[in-house]
Write a protein that holds these residues in place. Structure first.
Motif, PDB file in Angstrom:
ATOM      1  N   UNK A   5       0.818  -1.213   0.000  1.00  0.00           N
ATOM      2  CA  UNK A   5       0.000   0.000   0.000  1.00  0.00           C
ATOM      3  C   UNK A   5       0.850   1.261   0.000  1.00  0.00           C
ATOM      4  N   UNK A   6       2.054   1.170   0.591  1.00  0.00           N
ATOM      5  CA  UNK A   6       2.931   2.342   0.591  1.00  0.00           C
ATOM      6  C   UNK A   6       3.744   2.457  -0.696  1.00  0.00           C
ATOM      7  N   UNK A   7       4.312   1.336  -1.149  1.00  0.00           N
ATOM      8  CA  UNK A   7       5.330   1.388  -2.195  1.00  0.00           C
ATOM      9  C   UNK A   7       4.758   1.540  -3.600  1.00  0.00           C
ATOM     10  N   UNK A   8       3.548   1.043  -3.844  1.00  0.00           N
ATOM     11  CA  UNK A   8       2.977   1.141  -5.175  1.00  0.00           C
ATOM     12  C   UNK A   8       2.438   2.546  -5.436  1.00  0.00           C
ATOM     13  N   UNK A   9       2.377   2.913  -6.711  1.00  0.00           N
ATOM     14  CA  UNK A   9       1.867   4.222  -7.075  1.00  0.00           C
ATOM     15  C   UNK A   9       0.379   4.199  -7.372  1.00  0.00           C
ATOM     16  N   UNK A  10      -0.307   5.275  -6.998  1.00  0.00           N
ATOM     17  CA  UNK A  10      -1.718   5.471  -7.350  1.00  0.00           C
ATOM     18  C   UNK A  10      -1.791   6.560  -8.414  1.00  0.00           C
ATOM     19  N   UNK A  11      -2.770   6.419  -9.295  1.00  0.00           N
ATOM     20  CA  UNK A  11      -2.921   7.417 -10.355  1.00  0.00           C
ATOM     21  C   UNK A  11      -3.430   8.742  -9.774  1.00  0.00           C
ATOM     22  N   UNK A  12      -2.727   9.821 -10.146  1.00  0.00           N
ATOM     23  CA  UNK A  12      -3.099  11.164  -9.684  1.00  0.00           C
ATOM     24  C   UNK A  12      -3.107  12.113 -10.882  1.00  0.00           C
TER      25      UNK A  12
ATOM     26  N   UNK B  59      -0.172  10.994 -13.689  1.00  0.00           N
ATOM     27  CA  UNK B  59       1.051  10.284 -13.311  1.00  0.00           C
ATOM     28  C   UNK B  59       0.710   9.403 -12.116  1.00  0.00           C
ATOM     29  N   UNK B  60       1.671   8.579 -11.717  1.00  0.00           N
ATOM     30  CA  UNK B  60       1.466   7.726 -10.543  1.00  0.00           C
ATOM     31  C   UNK B  60       2.415   8.163  -9.441  1.00  0.00           C
ATOM     32  N   UNK B  61       1.893   8.280  -8.215  1.00  0.00           N
ATOM     33  CA  UNK B  61       2.721   8.649  -7.060  1.00  0.00           C
ATOM     34  C   UNK B  61       2.309   7.812  -5.842  1.00  0.00           C
ATOM     35  N   UNK B  62       3.285   7.603  -4.998  1.00  0.00           N
ATOM     36  CA  UNK B  62       3.005   6.919  -3.742  1.00  0.00           C
ATOM     37  C   UNK B  62       2.125   7.802  -2.856  1.00  0.00           C
ATOM     38  N   UNK B  63       1.348   7.186  -1.936  1.00  0.00           N
ATOM     39  CA  UNK B  63       1.238   5.751  -1.660  1.00  0.00           C
ATOM     40  C   UNK B  63       0.275   5.057  -2.622  1.00  0.00           C
TER      41      UNK B  63
END
Length: 250
Positions: free
Chosen positions: A180-187, A204-208
């Motif tokens: 849940x911390x290391x993967x990127x979520x789409x923002x 783009x994708x950024x943590x968490x």
């Protein structure tokens, strides 16, 4: 304990005292009459296969198969010690392929634990090593024998490797917090108005990785129309994207 008989008389003696299994050394690996005699007792057999080719072993293995006993075949190099230039770890996989009914193991005469531990990673289920209470003794096989500390290391590490060898490629429960911390979520990569058609430079994708949409869905978002205005670095929701069906993250 078990022992290695080199004759019918020795095999009969071991049978009379009730050993639980028999070992057949590499020197007798092609001695089909002796193998049949030992197999007639109906007890499990562990056979070393040093100095033998796969084809050269087939008559002996057939005798074991015909007897119906449980048996194991050990890849072995008969030189004390065995340098890595002549040790055959490939022999373990070849034995597994040629004789699928057999349990496969490794009789190791090398120096150190590396070859035996590598054998476990290749599927060896039995390890055989020479043992001594101290390597300061004199003898023809002391150089490739293990003292108590070395043997304990081999046992502990081989059990760890054997355990890990049977774990499938999956995300484990202890990894969930890291996931849940290391993967990127789409923002959104900039402020975007409602009705905007998303381009690759807009997102783009950024943590968490706690957002609804994982980076793996990046391409699905391109070309979608936003149903509401979003701010830069705001995690996107499936409901923000007109015409894009929600899909689970993996």
């Amino acid at each position: 304990y078990i022992s290695t008989p080199f004759s019918r008389a020795a095999a009969d003696f071991l049978n009379d005292i009730g050993v639980s299994a028999f070992k057949i050394g590499s020197g007798e690996c092609n001695h089909v009459p002796l193998i049949r005699h030992i197999a007639s007792f109906g007890r499990p057999i562990i056979m070393s296969t040093g100095m033998q080719t796969i084809d050269g072993m087939r008559p002996s293995v057939k005798a074991l198969d015909d007897s119906g006993v449980d048996y194991a075949l050990l890849e072995c190099t008969n030189l004390y010690p065995s340098p890595p230039e002549i040790v055959s770890l490939q022999g373990i996989t070849e034995l597994k392929s040629a004789f699928p009914r057999a349990v496969i193991g490794f009789s190791d005469h090398s120096i150190g634990p590396e070859m035996a531990l590598s054998a476990v990673a290749l599927g060896a289920c039995i390890l055989e090593r020479h043992f001594t209470d101290t390597r300061y003794r004199k003898g023809p096989d002391i150089s490739c024998s293990m003292d108590p500390a070395e043997l304990k290391f081999l046992i502990d590490r081989s059990r760890e490797i054997h355990t890990a060898l049977h774990n499938p490629k999956v995300r484990t429960a202890p990894e969930e917090d890291v996931y849940r911390f290391a993967r990127g979520s789409m923002v959104a990569d900039r402020d975007l108005p409602a009705g905007h058609v998303v381009t690759p430079s807009d997102i783009w994708a950024r943590r968490p990785g706690s957002g609804e949409i994982s980076v793996q869905h990046f391409d699905r978002l391109v070309g979608a129309k936003l149903t509401r205005a979003v701010k830069r670095n705001q995690q996107l929701l499936w409901s923000d994207l007109d015409g894009v069906k929600p899909q689970a993250n993996s």
